[in-house]
Design a protein around this motif. Structure first.
Motif, mmCIF file in Angstrom:
data_model
loop_
_atom_site.group_PDB
_atom_site.id
_atom_site.type_symbol
_atom_site.label_atom_id
_atom_site.label_comp_id
_atom_site.label_asym_id
_atom_site.label_seq_id
_atom_site.Cartn_x
_atom_site.Cartn_y
_atom_site.Cartn_z
ATOM 1 N N LEU A 55 19.305 -12.115 -8.731
ATOM 2 C CA LEU A 55 19.126 -13.541 -8.470
ATOM 3 C C LEU A 55 19.795 -14.386 -9.548
ATOM 4 O O LEU A 55 19.849 -13.998 -10.719
ATOM 5 C CB LEU A 55 17.643 -13.897 -8.402
ATOM 6 N N GLU A 56 20.282 -15.547 -9.129
ATOM 7 C CA GLU A 56 20.825 -16.507 -10.083
ATOM 8 C C GLU A 56 19.659 -17.147 -10.840
ATOM 9 O O GLU A 56 18.502 -16.929 -10.515
ATOM 10 C CB GLU A 56 21.671 -17.540 -9.348
ATOM 11 N N GLY A 57 19.985 -17.973 -11.812
ATOM 12 C CA GLY A 57 18.963 -18.584 -12.649
ATOM 13 C C GLY A 57 18.057 -19.552 -11.903
ATOM 14 O O GLY A 57 18.324 -19.911 -10.747
ATOM 15 N N PRO A 58 17.011 -20.002 -12.563
ATOM 16 C CA PRO A 58 16.032 -20.881 -11.922
ATOM 17 C C PRO A 58 16.597 -22.229 -11.474
ATOM 18 O O PRO A 58 15.997 -22.903 -10.646
ATOM 19 C CB PRO A 58 14.950 -21.074 -12.988
ATOM 20 N N GLU A 59 17.785 -22.605 -11.977
ATOM 21 C CA GLU A 59 18.393 -23.873 -11.540
ATOM 22 C C GLU A 59 18.699 -23.872 -10.040
ATOM 23 O O GLU A 59 18.759 -24.927 -9.413
ATOM 24 C CB GLU A 59 19.656 -24.192 -12.342
ATOM 25 N N THR A 60 18.872 -22.696 -9.455
ATOM 26 C CA THR A 60 19.159 -22.630 -8.012
ATOM 27 C C THR A 60 17.905 -22.841 -7.168
ATOM 28 O O THR A 60 18.008 -23.129 -5.983
ATOM 29 C CB THR A 60 19.791 -21.279 -7.617
ATOM 30 N N ASP A 61 16.735 -22.710 -7.784
ATOM 31 C CA ASP A 61 15.491 -22.819 -7.024
ATOM 32 C C ASP A 61 15.251 -24.212 -6.455
ATOM 33 O O ASP A 61 14.455 -24.371 -5.530
ATOM 34 C CB ASP A 61 14.295 -22.396 -7.876
ATOM 35 N N ASN A 62 15.906 -25.222 -6.999
ATOM 36 C CA ASN A 62 15.754 -26.583 -6.481
ATOM 37 C C ASN A 62 17.091 -27.191 -6.073
ATOM 38 O O ASN A 62 17.205 -28.408 -5.935
ATOM 39 C CB ASN A 62 15.032 -27.456 -7.512
ATOM 40 N N ASP A 63 18.092 -26.342 -5.882
ATOM 41 C CA ASP A 63 19.409 -26.794 -5.441
ATOM 42 C C ASP A 63 19.333 -27.125 -3.946
ATOM 43 O O ASP A 63 19.008 -26.256 -3.136
ATOM 44 C CB ASP A 63 20.443 -25.694 -5.694
ATOM 45 N N PRO A 64 19.637 -28.366 -3.572
ATOM 46 C CA PRO A 64 19.494 -28.770 -2.159
ATOM 47 C C PRO A 64 20.362 -27.973 -1.189
ATOM 48 O O PRO A 64 20.076 -27.954 0.016
ATOM 49 C CB PRO A 64 19.885 -30.251 -2.166
ATOM 50 N N ARG A 65 21.391 -27.288 -1.670
ATOM 51 C CA ARG A 65 22.205 -26.460 -0.773
ATOM 52 C C ARG A 65 21.441 -25.240 -0.277
ATOM 53 O O ARG A 65 21.797 -24.657 0.751
ATOM 54 C CB ARG A 65 23.481 -26.000 -1.482
ATOM 55 N N TYR A 66 20.404 -24.837 -1.002
ATOM 56 C CA TYR A 66 19.697 -23.601 -0.674
ATOM 57 C C TYR A 66 18.223 -23.798 -0.343
ATOM 58 O O TYR A 66 17.631 -22.979 0.361
ATOM 59 C CB TYR A 66 19.827 -22.609 -1.825
#
Length: 139
Positions: A55-66
């Motif tokens: 998994l990528e870092g926690p910054e992706t957890d709130n990325d609107p693309r995902y």
């Protein structure tokens, strides 16, 4: 007899990747060429990787693309299967992912990442999907 020596094996990528993906591999060699080819099945190492490893870092957890939209999340929460056992739809970070399918993000049986600091579950990123399938980082 059609002139081939055939052998088969069942492999689960779980040995080398953090994804459940069981496949049957079939190899057929023409008997008249058998002496020229010494085919041996590969011995796969047991790497014992878990989903959190790719998994990528926690910054992706709130990325609107995902991240699931509020509507998508409400629909997921209303799903009877999800209500009975959310683990069937939420990826287990200390285990492995289910088999990725070609309709991921568009199907009804998607698996989502939902870490504790996230507002809502999210889809796997493109890079995470590539890692789950064993593609190198530069691909």
């Amino acid at each position: 007899d059609v002139g081939y020596r055939v052998d088969w094996r069942v492999f689960n990528t779980r040995l080398v990747l953090p994804q459940q993906r069981v496949r049957v591999y079939i190899v057929g060699l023409r008997k008249d060429l058998d002496a020229r080819f010494d085919f041996r099945w590969a011995e796969l190492p047991i790497l014992d990787r878990v989903l959190a490893d790719v998994l990528e870092g926690p910054e992706t957890d709130n990325d609107p693309r995902y991240v699931l939209s509020e509507r998508q999340y409400d629909k997921l929460k209303a799903n009877q299967e999800f209500q009975n056992d959310p683990r069937g739809r939420l990826a287990q970070l200390d285990s492995c992912a289910r088999t990725l399918i070609s309709g991921y993000r568009h199907g009804v049986r998607n698996e989502f990442v939902f870490r504790t600091e996230a507002l809502r579950p999210r889809f796997f990123t493109i890079r995470e999907c590539a890692r789950l399938q064993g593609f190198p980082e530069g691909y």
